[in-house]
Design an enzyme around this catalytic site. Structure first.
Site, PDB file in Angstrom:
ATOM      1  N   THR A  17      36.083  33.441  38.802  1.00  0.00           N
ATOM      2  CA  THR A  17      34.753  33.998  39.350  1.00  0.00           C
ATOM      3  C   THR A  17      35.135  34.578  40.735  1.00  0.00           C
ATOM      4  O   THR A  17      34.437  35.650  40.918  1.00  0.00           O
ATOM      5  CB  THR A  17      33.727  32.952  39.144  1.00  0.00           C
ATOM      6  OG1 THR A  17      33.602  32.169  37.835  1.00  0.00           O
ATOM      7  CG2 THR A  17      32.425  33.407  39.353  1.00  0.00           C
ATOM      8  N   HIS A  48      25.875  29.565  34.607  1.00  0.00           N
ATOM      9  CA  HIS A  48      26.798  30.219  34.873  1.00  0.00           C
ATOM     10  C   HIS A  48      26.613  31.769  34.395  1.00  0.00           C
ATOM     11  O   HIS A  48      27.186  32.237  33.598  1.00  0.00           O
ATOM     12  CB  HIS A  48      28.177  29.596  34.642  1.00  0.00           C
ATOM     13  CG  HIS A  48      29.372  30.418  35.163  1.00  0.00           C
ATOM     14  ND1 HIS A  48      29.268  31.521  36.189  1.00  0.00           N
ATOM     15  CD2 HIS A  48      30.758  30.295  35.134  1.00  0.00           C
ATOM     16  CE1 HIS A  48      30.609  31.698  36.450  1.00  0.00           C
ATOM     17  NE2 HIS A  48      31.317  30.784  35.825  1.00  0.00           N
TER      18      HIS A  48
HETATM   19  N1   CP Z   1      35.396  30.879  34.011  1.00  0.00           N
HETATM   20  C1   CP Z   1      35.137  30.553  35.324  1.00  0.00           C
HETATM   21  O1   CP Z   1      34.365  30.155  35.747  1.00  0.00           O
HETATM   22  O2   CP Z   1      36.474  30.380  35.914  1.00  0.00           O
HETATM   23  P1   CP Z   1      36.749  29.936  37.350  1.00  0.00           P
HETATM   24  O3   CP Z   1      36.289  28.466  37.455  1.00  0.00           O
HETATM   25  O4   CP Z   1      38.279  29.721  37.357  1.00  0.00           O
HETATM   26  O5   CP Z   1      35.826  30.496  38.211  1.00  0.00           O
END
Ligand code: CP
Length: 307
Positions: A55, A132
Site C-alpha cells: 500500500t 481498506h
Molecule cells: N495488501 C496490503 O495492504 O499489503 P500491505 O500490508 O503490504 O500494504
C-alpha cells in the site's frame, strides 16, 4: 465530482464514481506517459502508523509516476506522535505541508477522524480491522480487467474473515453489483462479523453460504480470494497458533478448480498459498498488486481534480 473528497469507506463513492476511477486507471495503463507530469508540484503525504509494503510503496510509486513528490513516515516513533501529539494535530500540520494524505492506522475509525481535521483529501490506507478501501479499488479493478465485469460472479473468500479488513470491504463492494454471490470459507472462530452478515448480506438478499472446507467448494467459484490469518489482531496467541495453518492452497486443490477461475490475495501471504501455485496461470495476486498501483494513480488524479 471526486475533487477534494475523502475516501474512508468503499461506499463513500457511488458506483458511477468508482467507474470513473476504473476508466481513468484503464487509460493510465494504456498510456502512462500521457500522465507522467499531471501531478507536477503536488505532494502526497504517506502516514503509516502500521507496517506495509504494497500500500505504501504503491501509493508512493503512483505519485512519482504522476510527476508529484512524496513525504511521510513508516515508523510513527520518528514523529511527534511519540511525544504525545494527537492524531488531530498531526493531520492539521500534514495537511498544511501536502496536497493529499494516505494514512494507515491501527485504530478503527482513525481515518474518519483524520478527515475531520484535514484541508486535503484523506485516503484511508487501512484502519485496524475495519476497512481498506484502496485494496477494494485494487480488487475491483483486477476483477474487472481479468473477468470482464463486476457482475454475476461466484466469489469464494477463504481464511480470516473475522479480522481481515480487505474481506469486509470486498464483500461490501461486490454486494453492490448485480448477481454476485459469496462462498465464505473459514474456521468457525474466524467467520465474518455479524454486521457484515446481517447488514450487508442478509438485508440485501445476497446469496451466500458459510463453509469450513476449501476443497469442498473450490470447483464452484469464479474468483478465489485467499487471505492471511491476521496474527496482529488476535488477543490470544494460542488461538492464532491453532488456526494459522487452517488453509493452504496447493496444486492438488487447484486441480479441482475451474480452468478460468482466478486466485487473488491482498498479500502479504504467509503459508496460505503454496509457492508452487505461483506458476499457475490462474494465480493473479502479483498482477493484482500491480493493478493497485494504477488504481491509486487514478484515485490521486481524481481527488486532486487533475484528470
Ligand atoms: N495488501 C496490503 O495492504 O499489503 P500491505 O500490508 O503490504 O500494504
Amino acid at each position: 465530482m471526486l475533487k477534494d473528497r475523502h475516501l474512508i469507506d468503499p461506499s463513500d463513492f457511488s458506483l458511477e464514481e468508482l467507474n470513473e476511477v476504473f476508466t481513468l486507471a484503464e487509460k493510465i495503463i494504456k498510456n502512462p506517459k500521457e500522465f507522467s507530469h499531471i501531478c507536477d508540484n503536488k505532494i502526497l503525504a504517506t502516514l503509516f502508523y502500521e507496517p506495509s509494503t504494497r500500500t505504501r510503496f504503491s501509493f508512493e510509486s503512483a505519485m512519482m509516476k504522476l510527476g508529484g513528490s512524496v513525504l511521510g513516515f513508516s515508523e510513527p516513533n520518528s514523529t511527534s506522535a511519540s511525544k504525545g501529539e494527537t492524531l488531530a494535530d498531526t493531520i492539521t500540520m500534514v495537511s498544511i505541508y501536502s496536497d493529499i494524505i494516505a494514512m494507515r492506522h491501527p485504530k478503527e475509525g482513525s481515518a474518519r477522524v483524520a478527515s475531520l481535521y484535514s484541508n486535503s483529501p484523506v485516503i484511508n490506507a487501512g484502519d485496524g480491522g475495519h476497512q481498506h478501501p484502496t485494496q477494494t479499488l485494487t480488487d475491483l479493478l483486477t476483477i474487472k480487467e481479468l473477468k470482464g465485469d463486476l457482475k454475476n460472479k461466484v466469489i469464494g473468500i477463504c481464511g480470516d474473515l473475522k479480522y481481515g479488513r480487505t474481506v469486509h470491504s470486498l464483500i461490501k463492494a461486490m454486494s453492490r453489483y448485480e448477481g454476485n454471490e459469496f462462498v465464505l470459507i473459514s474456521p468457525k472462530e474466524l467467520r465474518i462479523p455479524e454486521y457484515i452478515r446481517e447488514e450487508i448480506l442478509v438485508k440485501n438478499n445476497i446469496k451466500f453460504k458459510e463453509v469450513e472446507k476449501l476443497e469442498d467448494v473450490i470447483d464452484e467459484v469464479d474468483i478465489l480470494y485467499m487471505t492471511r490469518i491476521q496474527k496482529e489482531r488476535f488477543f490470544n496467541e494460542e488461538e492464532y497458533i491453532r488456526l494459522k495453518d487452517s488453509y493452504v492452497l496447493d496444486m492438488e486443490k487447484m486441480d479441482k478448480a475451474k480452468n478460468d477461475m482466478i486466485v487473488m490475495h491482498p498479500l502479504p501471504r504467509v503459508n496460505e498459498i503454496s509457492v508452487e501455485v505461483d506458476k499457475d496461470s490462474r494465480a493473479k495476486y502479483f498482477a493484482q498488486a500491480e493493478y493497485g498501483m494504477y488504481v491509486r494513480m487514478a484515485l490521486i488524479c481524481k481527488l486532486l481534480g487533475v484528470a
